[in-house]
Design a protein around this motif. Structure first.
Motif, PDB file in Angstrom:
ATOM      1  N   THR A   1       0.810  -1.223   0.000  1.00  0.00           N
ATOM      2  CA  THR A   1       0.000   0.000   0.000  1.00  0.00           C
ATOM      3  C   THR A   1       0.839   1.267   0.000  1.00  0.00           C
ATOM      4  N   SER A   2       2.137   1.123  -0.078  1.00  0.00           N
ATOM      5  CA  SER A   2       2.973   2.315  -0.158  1.00  0.00           C
ATOM      6  C   SER A   2       3.637   2.357  -1.524  1.00  0.00           C
ATOM      7  N   GLY A   3       4.125   3.491  -1.885  1.00  0.00           N
ATOM      8  CA  GLY A   3       4.827   3.612  -3.159  1.00  0.00           C
ATOM      9  C   GLY A   3       3.873   3.666  -4.325  1.00  0.00           C
ATOM     10  N   THR A   4       4.173   2.888  -5.356  1.00  0.00           N
ATOM     11  CA  THR A   4       3.416   2.956  -6.606  1.00  0.00           C
ATOM     12  C   THR A   4       2.470   1.768  -6.758  1.00  0.00           C
ATOM     13  N   SER A   5       1.764   1.445  -5.702  1.00  0.00           N
ATOM     14  CA  SER A   5       0.833   0.332  -5.731  1.00  0.00           C
ATOM     15  C   SER A   5      -0.210   0.533  -6.827  1.00  0.00           C
ATOM     16  N   ASN A   6      -0.474  -0.507  -7.588  1.00  0.00           N
ATOM     17  CA  ASN A   6      -1.460  -0.440  -8.650  1.00  0.00           C
ATOM     18  C   ASN A   6      -2.726  -1.161  -8.185  1.00  0.00           C
ATOM     19  N   ASP A   7      -3.730  -0.384  -7.770  1.00  0.00           N
ATOM     20  CA  ASP A   7      -4.951  -0.940  -7.206  1.00  0.00           C
ATOM     21  C   ASP A   7      -5.693  -1.847  -8.185  1.00  0.00           C
ATOM     22  N   ALA A   8      -5.808  -1.423  -9.436  1.00  0.00           N
ATOM     23  CA  ALA A   8      -6.526  -2.224 -10.430  1.00  0.00           C
ATOM     24  C   ALA A   8      -5.822  -3.552 -10.659  1.00  0.00           C
ATOM     25  N   ALA A   9      -4.514  -3.548 -10.659  1.00  0.00           N
ATOM     26  CA  ALA A   9      -3.754  -4.789 -10.861  1.00  0.00           C
ATOM     27  C   ALA A   9      -3.979  -5.748  -9.698  1.00  0.00           C
ATOM     28  N   PHE A  10      -4.098  -5.216  -8.482  1.00  0.00           N
ATOM     29  CA  PHE A  10      -4.370  -6.057  -7.318  1.00  0.00           C
ATOM     30  C   PHE A  10      -5.711  -6.765  -7.468  1.00  0.00           C
ATOM     31  N   VAL A  11      -6.749  -6.021  -7.816  1.00  0.00           N
ATOM     32  CA  VAL A  11      -8.075  -6.614  -7.998  1.00  0.00           C
ATOM     33  C   VAL A  11      -8.039  -7.623  -9.143  1.00  0.00           C
ATOM     34  N   ASP A  12      -7.327  -7.304 -10.223  1.00  0.00           N
ATOM     35  CA  ASP A  12      -7.218  -8.240 -11.348  1.00  0.00           C
ATOM     36  C   ASP A  12      -6.525  -9.535 -10.943  1.00  0.00           C
ATOM     37  N   ARG A  13      -5.494  -9.437 -10.088  1.00  0.00           N
ATOM     38  CA  ARG A  13      -4.810 -10.650  -9.617  1.00  0.00           C
ATOM     39  C   ARG A  13      -5.756 -11.509  -8.791  1.00  0.00           C
ATOM     40  N   VAL A  14      -6.553 -10.874  -7.936  1.00  0.00           N
ATOM     41  CA  VAL A  14      -7.522 -11.626  -7.140  1.00  0.00           C
ATOM     42  C   VAL A  14      -8.544 -12.277  -8.064  1.00  0.00           C
ATOM     43  N   LYS A  15      -9.046 -11.541  -9.048  1.00  0.00           N
ATOM     44  CA  LYS A  15     -10.016 -12.099  -9.999  1.00  0.00           C
ATOM     45  C   LYS A  15      -9.443 -13.322 -10.704  1.00  0.00           C
TER      46      LYS A  15
ATOM     47  N   LYS B   1     -16.682 -16.464  -4.710  1.00  0.00           N
ATOM     48  CA  LYS B   1     -15.929 -15.723  -5.724  1.00  0.00           C
ATOM     49  C   LYS B   1     -16.207 -14.221  -5.594  1.00  0.00           C
ATOM     50  N   ALA B   2     -17.484 -13.868  -5.491  1.00  0.00           N
ATOM     51  CA  ALA B   2     -17.868 -12.460  -5.366  1.00  0.00           C
ATOM     52  C   ALA B   2     -17.329 -11.845  -4.084  1.00  0.00           C
ATOM     53  N   ALA B   3     -17.305 -12.628  -3.006  1.00  0.00           N
ATOM     54  CA  ALA B   3     -16.792 -12.108  -1.738  1.00  0.00           C
ATOM     55  C   ALA B   3     -15.321 -11.738  -1.851  1.00  0.00           C
ATOM     56  N   PHE B   4     -14.515 -12.581  -2.489  1.00  0.00           N
ATOM     57  CA  PHE B   4     -13.094 -12.274  -2.626  1.00  0.00           C
ATOM     58  C   PHE B   4     -12.861 -11.070  -3.531  1.00  0.00           C
ATOM     59  N   ILE B   5     -13.570 -11.005  -4.630  1.00  0.00           N
ATOM     60  CA  ILE B   5     -13.408  -9.864  -5.539  1.00  0.00           C
ATOM     61  C   ILE B   5     -13.883  -8.583  -4.866  1.00  0.00           C
ATOM     62  N   GLY B   6     -15.057  -8.645  -4.235  1.00  0.00           N
ATOM     63  CA  GLY B   6     -15.588  -7.466  -3.549  1.00  0.00           C
ATOM     64  C   GLY B   6     -14.710  -7.022  -2.402  1.00  0.00           C
ATOM     65  N   PHE B   7     -14.218  -7.972  -1.619  1.00  0.00           N
ATOM     66  CA  PHE B   7     -13.361  -7.630  -0.494  1.00  0.00           C
ATOM     67  C   PHE B   7     -12.066  -6.985  -0.970  1.00  0.00           C
ATOM     68  N   SER B   8     -11.512  -7.471  -2.080  1.00  0.00           N
ATOM     69  CA  SER B   8     -10.282  -6.866  -2.597  1.00  0.00           C
ATOM     70  C   SER B   8     -10.523  -5.424  -3.020  1.00  0.00           C
ATOM     71  N   ALA B   9     -11.661  -5.169  -3.676  1.00  0.00           N
ATOM     72  CA  ALA B   9     -11.977  -3.804  -4.109  1.00  0.00           C
ATOM     73  C   ALA B   9     -12.261  -2.900  -2.910  1.00  0.00           C
ATOM     74  N   LEU B  10     -13.020  -3.393  -1.942  1.00  0.00           N
ATOM     75  CA  LEU B  10     -13.326  -2.577  -0.762  1.00  0.00           C
ATOM     76  C   LEU B  10     -12.095  -2.325   0.100  1.00  0.00           C
ATOM     77  N   SER B  11     -11.188  -3.283   0.136  1.00  0.00           N
ATOM     78  CA  SER B  11      -9.986  -3.105   0.948  1.00  0.00           C
ATOM     79  C   SER B  11      -9.127  -1.956   0.421  1.00  0.00           C
ATOM     80  N   ILE B  12      -9.157  -1.730  -0.866  1.00  0.00           N
ATOM     81  CA  ILE B  12      -8.405  -0.614  -1.443  1.00  0.00           C
ATOM     82  C   ILE B  12      -8.926   0.697  -0.877  1.00  0.00           C
ATOM     83  N   ARG B  13     -10.236   0.837  -0.816  1.00  0.00           N
ATOM     84  CA  ARG B  13     -10.828   2.058  -0.252  1.00  0.00           C
ATOM     85  C   ARG B  13     -10.468   2.200   1.220  1.00  0.00           C
ATOM     86  N   ARG B  14     -10.518   1.089   1.955  1.00  0.00           N
ATOM     87  CA  ARG B  14     -10.222   1.141   3.390  1.00  0.00           C
ATOM     88  C   ARG B  14      -8.761   1.534   3.616  1.00  0.00           C
ATOM     89  N   TRP B  15      -7.841   0.927   2.852  1.00  0.00           N
ATOM     90  CA  TRP B  15      -6.421   1.261   3.001  1.00  0.00           C
ATOM     91  C   TRP B  15      -6.165   2.701   2.588  1.00  0.00           C
TER      92      TRP B  15
END
Length: 100
Positions: free
Chosen positions: A55-69, A81-95
């Motif tokens: 979460t520091s530096g040049t983290s690529n949020d979209a790439a993280f969600v794509d890796r989880v997908k 499946k939806a829980a993992f994808i949704g949690f990854s997307a929501l975690s970006i907002r939380r972080w």
């Protein structure tokens, strides 16, 4: 700022419980979220390895969600499946909020 890990645990109930107890008692791990606890007929995450998001530096949020997908593409249960994808997307907002 914190980094984040995603890791599904599957296996015999006593093995998963012992692993979760080790994680809960390890001070390096904080903000642990158990997304689901249920019996399964067959493994859903057979080839999954820990998914890490820096979460520091040049983290690529979209790439993280794509890796989880890509790691849940073969999961048979759509709600899991939806829980993992949704949690990854929501975690970006939380972080992102925790860095303000």
């Amino acid at each position: 700022m914190e980094n984040g890990l995603f890791k599904p645990l599957e296996g015999e109930a006593n093995t998963v419980i012992a692993t979760m107890n080790r994680i809960y008692n390890d001070r390096r791990h904080t903000k642990i979220v158990m997304m689901e606890d249920r019996n399964i007929v067959s493994r859903q995450f057979g080839s999954w390895s820990t998914e890490y998001r820096e979460t520091s530096g040049t983290s690529n949020d979209a790439a993280f969600v794509d890796r989880v997908k890509s790691k849940v593409v073969n999961v048979e249960d759509d709600s899991t499946k939806a829980a993992f994808i949704g949690f990854s997307a929501l975690s970006i907002r939380r972080w992102a909020r925790s860095s303000i």
